[in-house]
Design a protein around this motif. Structure first.
Motif, mmCIF file in Angstrom:
data_model
loop_
_atom_site.group_PDB
_atom_site.id
_atom_site.type_symbol
_atom_site.label_atom_id
_atom_site.label_comp_id
_atom_site.label_asym_id
_atom_site.label_seq_id
_atom_site.Cartn_x
_atom_site.Cartn_y
_atom_site.Cartn_z
ATOM 1 N N TYR A 176 6.033 -21.889 16.389
ATOM 2 C CA TYR A 176 5.650 -20.939 17.433
ATOM 3 C C TYR A 176 6.866 -20.287 18.093
ATOM 4 N N ASN A 177 8.045 -20.670 17.636
ATOM 5 C CA ASN A 177 9.287 -20.136 18.201
ATOM 6 C C ASN A 177 9.898 -19.159 17.196
ATOM 7 N N ASP A 178 10.164 -17.930 17.646
ATOM 8 C CA ASP A 178 10.704 -16.896 16.764
ATOM 9 C C ASP A 178 12.060 -17.265 16.170
ATOM 10 N N TYR A 202 12.992 -19.844 14.551
ATOM 11 C CA TYR A 202 12.881 -20.437 13.220
ATOM 12 C C TYR A 202 12.300 -19.455 12.198
ATOM 13 N N GLY A 203 11.639 -18.442 12.688
ATOM 14 C CA GLY A 203 11.151 -17.386 11.810
ATOM 15 C C GLY A 203 10.010 -17.779 10.898
ATOM 16 N N VAL A 204 9.297 -18.854 11.226
ATOM 17 C CA VAL A 204 8.182 -19.276 10.378
ATOM 18 C C VAL A 204 7.038 -18.274 10.507
ATOM 19 N N THR A 205 6.480 -17.912 9.375
ATOM 20 C CA THR A 205 5.347 -16.994 9.380
ATOM 21 C C THR A 205 4.295 -17.503 8.390
ATOM 22 N N SER A 206 3.080 -17.130 8.606
ATOM 23 C CA SER A 206 1.982 -17.578 7.733
ATOM 24 C C SER A 206 1.417 -16.388 6.983
ATOM 25 N N LYS A 207 1.158 -16.603 5.695
ATOM 26 C CA LYS A 207 0.623 -15.544 4.859
ATOM 27 C C LYS A 207 -0.292 -16.161 3.821
ATOM 28 N N ASN A 208 -1.552 -15.745 3.838
ATOM 29 C CA ASN A 208 -2.542 -16.289 2.897
ATOM 30 C C ASN A 208 -2.586 -17.822 2.951
ATOM 31 N N ASN A 209 -2.606 -18.338 4.203
ATOM 32 C CA ASN A 209 -2.693 -19.782 4.462
ATOM 33 C C ASN A 209 -1.491 -20.571 3.940
ATOM 34 N N ILE A 220 6.663 -29.010 12.674
ATOM 35 C CA ILE A 220 7.046 -29.377 11.319
ATOM 36 C C ILE A 220 8.319 -30.213 11.337
ATOM 37 N N THR A 221 8.331 -31.315 10.572
ATOM 38 C CA THR A 221 9.512 -32.126 10.393
ATOM 39 C C THR A 221 9.901 -32.103 8.924
ATOM 40 N N ILE A 222 11.161 -31.758 8.666
ATOM 41 C CA ILE A 222 11.682 -31.716 7.304
ATOM 42 C C ILE A 222 12.815 -32.745 7.228
ATOM 43 N N GLU A 223 12.691 -33.685 6.300
ATOM 44 C CA GLU A 223 13.706 -34.753 6.228
ATOM 45 C C GLU A 223 14.137 -34.994 4.796
#
Length: 500
Positions: A394-396, A398-405, A495-498
């Motif tokens: 939800y924070n710009d 990180y630039g995460v975006t959703s497209k076609n789920n 999201i957590t990436i490890e």
């Protein structure tokens, strides 16, 4: 005295500094002169060993704490051969031991940099000394003057230090590098509570030595002013310092004495308040904190042998499983002032220069044989490949975006987080990502629903794309897992990436 800024765990260092610095003459032996001799850099050969011991609290401690304590207590640094040719050329051969393992190393330093060869390394690690780095002057040109300044400072402070109550001098015959030598043995023992009583007389003596303060500041001016001028031009004309040495020395000396006198005026009250505000200091500087020091001098006042044991008592705390820390050091010196040739590390096959850009975990690991103890230590114990990244969708930033789920993330951002290399092949309209740890390649083609991971074709749910501002987006889970990481999403979508 700035009580609120004192870190009590660092204060035991004051114990070492004051006691090791020097004392007045004992039994006709000029201790200050002898210790001042040790400040002068001259050729020599030596060997040394150092170890640390954590003393656990009485009672039961957790298995995890016991494991850490046992590991630290097993660490020992051994310098089998240290050679000082001059102040610019030094070499050391030794080993770091821990548990049942031993890590041999060879270190050498000259006026260009320092090289370290560790067993199992394909190339020595190199730390270059760039005299022009960040606009700094060439420090090699000032090393002689800096050495003279350190000798002057040592001489100034030594003559003001009071003796601890337990200090003695006697003759001794000791073995140094296999040779029996007649020496003068200086023995010192001081407790933490005694140190408190030594500091005020030391500061009082300093404050009274007006000429000594001026001489020291004058020497510092002769050394430091040319360096500052080289960096910033005429400091006198700029108003940074008075225009003459005499005016600068007078001003700084007066300011130093004024601060000392202010400190002494409130010393007793400040010390009492400090101990009241930080009761832990009563333990650290109590009777159970003890330094035992033995120094052996030859007839020329050269130090030939040393042994020291420092016990630092720690206050009881619920989350602190140790009650004391013990440090031990033993050393022998010989061939002082003789012909000594430092042994440089062999760099003919190249080096891993850690000053040339950022050395990534993968670069460091690849420099070691995968069966070597250092490789296992870096990867399994120190876990240098571990990466833990938290992404707020939800924070710009990180630039995460959703497209076609499907969640997408900027390729450049995530690749850099994992130290991966990214190259754009414009002719093929594809991107090549090289994994920092494995060296494997991930090939992604813009608009294609297939990618290649280490030569294997992988189907993508959604293809990578480039948005209107030129940022390349890739499916987040695909790129993270291709780089050896796992992805978890909590109930709120964070999201957590490890990567282990």
């Amino acid at each position: 005295m700035k009580r609120n800024k004192i870190k009590w765990l660092a204060l035991p260092l004051a114990l070492i500094l004051v006691v090791l610095a020097g004392c007045q003459a004992v039994a006709g032996f000029d201790i200050n002169k002898a210790l001042l001799q040790s400040v002068k850099v001259t050729s020599s050969e030596s060997k040394q060993s150092m170890s640390v011991e954590l003393v656990p609290v009485n009672g039961t401690i957790s298995a995890e704490d016991r494991k850490v304590i046992d590991l630290i207590n097993s660490i020992k640094l051994t310098l089998d051969s240290a050679k000082v040719q001059d102040m610019n050329h030094v070499s050391i051969k030794g080993a770091v031991g821990y548990q049942d393992k031993k890590l041999p190393f060879h270190l050498s330093m000259d006026d260009k940099g320092m090289a370290i060869q560790v067993e199992g390394a394909k190339q020595p690690i190199y730390i270059g000394l760039d005299p022009a780095m960040d606009g700094m002057p060439d420090m090699t040109a000032y090393r002689g003057q800096m050495q003279q300044l350190s000798e002057k400072a040592a001489e100034f402070f030594l003559k003001h230090l009071p003796n601890p109550s337990q200090i003695s001098v006697k003759n001794a015959r000791e073995t140094v590098n296999g040779e029996a030598v007649d020496l003068t043995h200086l023995q010192v023992e001081i407790r933490g509570d005694e140190l408190i009583g030594l500091i005020k007389p030391f500061l009082t003596s300093l404050a009274k030595d007006e000429q000594g303060i001026k001489d020291l500041i004058g020497k510092a001016y002769d050394v430091i002013y040319p360096m500052l001028t080289e960096m910033g031009g005429d400091l006198g004309a700029s108003g940074f310092l008075p225009e003459s040495k005499e005016a600068t020395v007078a001003a700084l000396s007066a300011a130093f004495q004024e601060e000392l006198n202010k400190l002494l005026a409130d010393y007793d009250k400040d010390l009492k308040d400090l101990l009241a505000e930080t009761p832990e200091l009563s333990t650290v500087f109590g009777k159970d904190t003890v330094l035992k020091l033995g120094i052996y001098f030859d007839s020329k006042l050269n130090i030939r042998k040393e042994n020291a044991e420092l016990t630092i008592a720690l206050p009881a705390a619920e989350d602190l499983p140790i009650q004391a820390v013990k440090l031990r050091m033993d050393s022998e010196l010989w061939n002082i002032g003789g012909t000594v040739n430092a042994e440089p590390v062999n760099t003919a096959a190249g080096v891993l220069d850690v000053m040339e850009g950022t050395v990534t975990p993968g670069q460091l690991l690849r420099n070691f044989d995968s069966n070597s103890e250092v490789y296992k230590l870096l990867k399994n114990e120190m876990k240098i490949t571990n990466k833990l990244i938290f992404v707020d969708p939800y924070n710009d930033y990180y630039g995460v975006t959703s497209k076609n789920n499907t969640s997408f993330i900027p390729l450049r951002y995530l690749s850099e987080q994992f130290d991966a290399q990214v190259k754009w092949n414009s002719g093929a309209n594809q991107i090549v990502i090289t994994d920092d740890i494995t060296g494997g390649q991930i090939i992604v083609k813009i608009g294609a629903k297939q990618a290649t991971v280490n030569g294997q074709t992988v189907n993508l749910g959604q293809p990578a794309f480039v948005d209107s501002d030129g940022t390349t987006y890739v499916p987040l889970r695909f790129i993270a897992e291709s780089l050896g990481a796992t992805v978890t999403v909590d109930s709120e979508g964070f999201i957590t990436i490890e990567r282990p």
